[in-house]
Design an enzyme around this catalytic site. Structure first.
Site, short mmCIF file in Angstrom:
data_model
loop_
_atom_site.label_atom_id
_atom_site.label_comp_id
_atom_site.label_asym_id
_atom_site.label_seq_id
_atom_site.Cartn_x
_atom_site.Cartn_y
_atom_site.Cartn_z
N ASP A 4 16.78 2.25 -13.18
CA ASP A 4 16.02 3.50 -13.25
C ASP A 4 14.73 3.52 -12.45
O ASP A 4 13.85 4.33 -12.72
CB ASP A 4 15.66 3.82 -14.71
CG ASP A 4 16.87 4.01 -15.60
OD1 ASP A 4 17.99 3.90 -15.10
OD2 ASP A 4 16.69 4.27 -16.80
N GLU A 14 22.69 9.21 -15.04
CA GLU A 14 22.67 10.22 -16.09
C GLU A 14 21.82 11.41 -15.63
O GLU A 14 22.32 12.51 -15.46
CB GLU A 14 22.10 9.61 -17.37
CG GLU A 14 22.06 10.54 -18.55
CD GLU A 14 21.53 9.84 -19.79
OE1 GLU A 14 22.19 9.89 -20.84
OE2 GLU A 14 20.45 9.22 -19.70
N GLU A 63 16.12 13.91 -12.45
CA GLU A 63 15.08 12.92 -12.15
C GLU A 63 15.38 12.18 -10.85
O GLU A 63 14.47 11.65 -10.21
CB GLU A 63 14.92 11.96 -13.33
CG GLU A 63 14.23 12.62 -14.51
CD GLU A 63 14.09 11.71 -15.72
OE1 GLU A 63 12.96 11.57 -16.21
OE2 GLU A 63 15.11 11.16 -16.19
#
Length: 967
Positions: A714, A789, A793
């Site tokens: 991430d 996911e 973002e």
């Protein structure tokens, strides 16, 4: 992987340069070894030989070597003259004598040039092909390279076609101490007083550059001759673009210096570099081949359209080779139906694992077989199987995204081609090319595969069908074996034409000008026929949408299904050129729509300004430090970004400059906790994989802390918020940049370093230029591959990169952010955000509207943190920012709202509680800004509806500017 949101808060490779017989080469450092043209040519009576070579070293001297022959059957004595200080030396060149003219390259060493430094050229320069036509003549081809390091070599090669087995003349020019950008054939330097050395004939020319002086500079190419002109590797593929390499180079390095000194450098990462060989530079952490360097190495690499798995004795064949699988759409599994959602779409679909259609193996492989890797690059990796550690017999497989063949390079092994699906029939077919042996394989599942064997010696591999699981070749065999699935007999000729060549690595390059950009994906090639065969590569659906006319003309009718990205289509080309003609260049910090991209003016009514002012001062008075100095880079970044957007709104949109300046000072102080690396869990520079990671997991021993940041999970989600916050701060206070720029640049480099010249970070850790979006999962093995996911973002990072580039004046970074946003909009709308007309995801699934979590092998309409429909849809909304209208089209938002959030729908927005309610209504502003504005300005507004990463101030401004405020 753990991308959870919580509502609580310069070398040209030697292989390339040596591609043709007697091709000129320049390699080695400090004068240790050089081999260059031109050839020594013998006269008719073989009594005299003469040839001269001139080249420049970085120590202000020209060396000229003249070779004069001795009598027949003797060696040649070569005199060496240095024009700066005369030296003598001897270079021995073996000459073919005996009365016949001969031609051969020289010299093979220059022992007297011990102080010269001729660095290799950059390995990330891609090569396209250009077909020359006409009679034998002189052809000049050029390649341009960015000049960013001391003593970078730029080579100009003029190629003259000559008879077979001869070489071309090469002149090397070294440019010293420059930090320049090359566009086309011009190098622009901003360093005054730089000395540039060029040559005119044999004369040395010194030029002292002032700012903005340009120098002509080109780099090396090679030519295979044979009495007629052939394909020439040219410049970069970008330089074959219709924009002609004009405009802004999108892929200039951000920096090449070490990370800030206040970030501790530390080895001993919790995840070891398993089986990785011959690698000292940065190693990718989020790529398709990652499973091969993690844990037990048992999970697949999803190359698209194939997947490869080290079989490790499994399956009917009980093989220890590399199993190849291709899954048809009919083999996907679905379920269960989500009956609460209109049209009852299935919750997930998944592709079966463990189907070993064909296996590249060898008779020598068994329980002691080991798998190693090297060259782990942005589009490719080399995977090797050996019967045991240290064995010189080896099976190597270059894995490149989109490859049409799975290629095995055999060295002294007995090839075993195995199948756990069972062989139905194997038929030897006619050779499509000299030295290429072809077999047609029909498996018991009815599918047909093609096998091409290209022995190094030219000897027939003599494959024999031993059993229903084993097709065996000759012992002690050397050569390449290529396998490909044939879905349609009419397409067989495409594989025949491409056999004998395969991609070995890939590169992305590109230029942007105004609102248009062209970028290219290009590949280096290997194989016996690489010099005269064009690659066959598979493209994804979003590629086809943006091909330029030349690349579109190379599209074929050969298609194979992918696991989660629709159908792939075969393209006959060594490089692709793709276009984005509506870059979001006017997108800034303010609310924005693509339809109004030419007008960046923001006008708010007095009523809207009053509504903003009513809440902004209160929100700005919050304790910023308490909300930003957390034990999570993700949550801290979200809070910093929130306050930055709040301060911007007050300063630029709401006539509150004085209040904004006060809040800005506090925000700067909060950000500097991080740029000084004094947060709860400071960052470390990991010297093993090479990247900036949270120290959280090092301290706690928990790999999941901060969503796995320490394990490279991430990073784009986390650091994108920091980039955005820094961009706003620097925009409002340029003096702040002096002490903080290097830190923010280091975050950008960690996630999306665009150039291999930067040896501190891998190239594009997160963003996948083949898939057109990022992968979130880092150093965690997974049977279903990488995943992502929060598509929104992902776009947030590209937006933060664009705005940070704009703030610091890095035109390449800003253009790169614009291009990434455009590519993301295309890929997200193709695979993640599904309108009713989507044809890339299965019809049984598109009713979900968003993918939820998209893996390489499955798609699941859920989240990592909960199954509430507002979470599943909302994770693809957050954060609602100016870019949201680009990636989330009005058609998509309208369909999603009707499906889930409209009055009486399955997740009626009025019934949502907590921060997700504000997110859903902010997203609603895209299609109904009036309703959103009314929601956010209602008298009894509940602040619990605003999540910890957003502000009511911004949401009111957003909906007002998009058209919601009363006139």
């Amino acid at each position: 992987m753990y991308n959870i949101w919580c509502p609580i808060l310069l070398t040209v490779s030697q292989a390339f340069l040596a591609g043709a017989l007697h091709t000129p080469r320049i390699f080695g450092v400090n004068g240790q070894s050089y081999e260059v043209g031109p050839p020594i040519t013998a006269n008719a009576n073989a009594q005299s030989y003469s040839s001269t070579i001139t080249f420049v070293d970085p120590h202000l001297s020209i060396q000229t070597v003249t070779v004069t022959s001795l009598p027949a059957s003797q060696t040649a004595a070569t005199s060496f003259d240095n024009q700066t200080s005369t030296q003598t030396g001897t270079i021995i060149s073996s000459l073919e004598t005996g009365g016949n003219p001969a031609s051969l390259p020289f010299p093979t060493s220059l022992p007297t040039v011990t102080s010269a430094t001729i660095q290799p050229l950059s390995s990330d320069v891609p090569f396209g092909t250009e077909t020359a036509t006409g009679p034998l003549s002189t052809i000049t081809e050029t390649i341009t390279l960015p000049l960013t390091t001391f003593e970078t070599v730029i080579v100009t090669q003029t190629v003259t076609t000559v008879p077979v087995e001869t070489t071309a003349v090469t002149t090397a020019t070294t440019v010293l101490n420059t930090t320049a950008t090359i566009n086309g054939t011009e190098v622009t330097t901003s360093i005054a007083g730089t000395t540039v050395l060029t040559t005119t004939g044999t004369a040395l020319v010194e030029t002292t550059l002032s700012a903005a002086t340009t120098v002509t500079a080109t780099a090396a190419t090679t030519l295979t001759t044979g009495g007629s002109l052939s394909n020439l590797p040219t410049a970069t593929a970008s330089c074959l673009l219709s924009m002609g390499c004009s405009g802004q180079d999108v892929f200039e390095p951000i920096a090449i210096t070490s990370p800030p000194s206040n970030i501790e450098q530390q080895g001993g990462h919790p995840v070891p570099r398993l089986g990785i060989q011959n690698t000292t530079g940065p190693i990718e952490t989020n790529k398709f081949y990652q499973n091969f360097v993690l844990d037990t190495q048992e999970f697949p690499a999803f190359v698209m359209p194939y997947s490869l798995t080290w079989s490790q004795g499994s399956g009917n064949a009980q093989s220890y080779g590399m199993a190849i699988s291709h899954i048809e759409d009919s083999q996907k599994s679905y379920g269960p139906a989500e009956t609460d959602i209109p049209n009852s779409p299935d919750q997930y679909y998944i592709n079966p694992l463990g189907i070993q259609s064909l296996i590249l193996s060898a008779a020598e492989f068994g329980t002691s077989t080991v798998l190693t890797t090297d060259s782990l690059l942005v589009f490719s990796a080399n995977v090797h199987l050996q019967a045991s550690n240290g064995s010189s017999s080896i099976l190597s497989m270059p894995l490149v995204q989109g490859m049409a063949f799975v290629t095995g390079q055999y060295v002294n092994l007995q090839p075993n081609i195995q199948s756990s699906v069972f062989f139905g029939s194997v038929t030897e077919a006619a050779q499509p090319k000299a030295g290429v042996f072809k077999y047609r394989i029909t498996l018991l599942d009815g599918h047909v595969w093609l096998l091409y064997a290209i022995p190094t010696s030219g000897v027939d591999p003599n494959f024999q069908l031993i059993s229903s699981t084993l097709l065996q070749g000759s012992a002690n065999w050397y050569g390449d074996i290529q396998l490909a699935k044939l879905p349609d007999d009419s397409m067989e000729y495409l594989y025949d034409d491409a056999a004998g060549t395969y991609p070995t690595s890939g590169t992305v390059t590109g230029y942007a000008q105004d609102s248009k950009a062209q970028y290219s994906l290009s590949w280096t090639k290997g194989g016996a026929y690489s010099s005269n065969s064009t690659l066959l590569m598979f493209a994804l659906p979003h590629h086809l949408e943006s091909f330029d006319s030349n690349t579109a003309a190379s599209v074929t009718n050969l298609t194979l299904a992918t696991t989660t990205s629709g159908n792939s289509t075969a393209i006959i080309a060594d490089y692709w050129v793709l276009e984005e003609n509506e870059l979001p260049t006017s997108l800034g910090f303010a609310p924005w729509r693509p339809a109004n991209s030419s007008d960046s003016t923001v006008n708010l009514t007095s009523e809207a300004i009053a509504a903003i002012q009513k809440v902004s001062a209160t929100e700005a008075s919050q304790n910023m430090s308490a909300q930003t100095n957390l034990n999570s880079m993700y949550y801290s970044g979200k809070a910093l970004s929130k306050f930055a957007q709040l301060v911007y709104t007050m300063h630029d949109l709401a006539d509150q400059e004085d209040l904004a300046k006060t809040a800005l000072l506090e925000l700067e102080s909060c950000f500097e906790v991080f740029s000084n690396n004094q947060q709860i869990y400071p960052l470390l520079y990991d010297t093993d994989w090479k990247g900036l990671v949270s120290s959280a997991s090092y301290v706690t021993g928990n790999s999941g802390d901060d969503f796995g940041n320490s394990y490279y999970n991430d990073h784009h989600f986390h650091y994108g918020y920091f980039l955005h916050a820094a961009a706003v701060i620097g925009y409002l206070d340029p003096t702040w940049l002096t002490n903080n720029k290097d830190y923010v640049n280091a975050l950008a480099r960690d996630v999306s370093n665009p150039s291999s010249l930067d040896q501190y970070f891998p190239v594009f850790r997160s963003f996948d230029w083949y898939h057109g979006h990022s992968w979130a999962k880092g150093l965690f093995s997974s049977g279903d591959g990488k995943d992502e996911e929060s598509s929104s973002e992902d776009a947030m990072f590209a937006y933060g990169l664009k705005m940070w580039g704009q703030t610091i004046g890095d035109a390449s970074m800003e253009a790169r952010g614009n291009l990434m946003l455009s590519v993301l909009a295309r890929s997200l709308q193709s695979y993640f955000l599904m309108t009713s007309d989507n044809t890339n995801q299965p019809a049984e699934f598109i009713g979900n509207k968003v993918t939820g979590i998209l893996f390489e092998n499955k798609v699941d309409h859920t989240t990592y943190f909960g199954t509430d429909l507002s979470y599943i849809q909302g994770i693809h909304m957050i954060p609602v920012m100016p870019f949201s209208t680009l990636t989330r089209t009005q058609q998509f938002v309208a369909e999603e709202w009707t499906t889930y959030f409209a009055d009486g729908a399955v997740r009626d927005a009025t019934n949502i509680t907590g921060g997700w309610k504000g997110i859903v209504y902010a997203n609603f502003a895209n299609i109904n800004p009036t309703a959103a504005y009314d929601f956010f300005t209602q008298d009894d507004f509940d602040m619990s509806w605003i999540d910890g990463g957003a502000s009511l101030t911004w949401y009111i401004a957003l909906s007002a500017v998009l058209g919601g405020a009363p006139s």
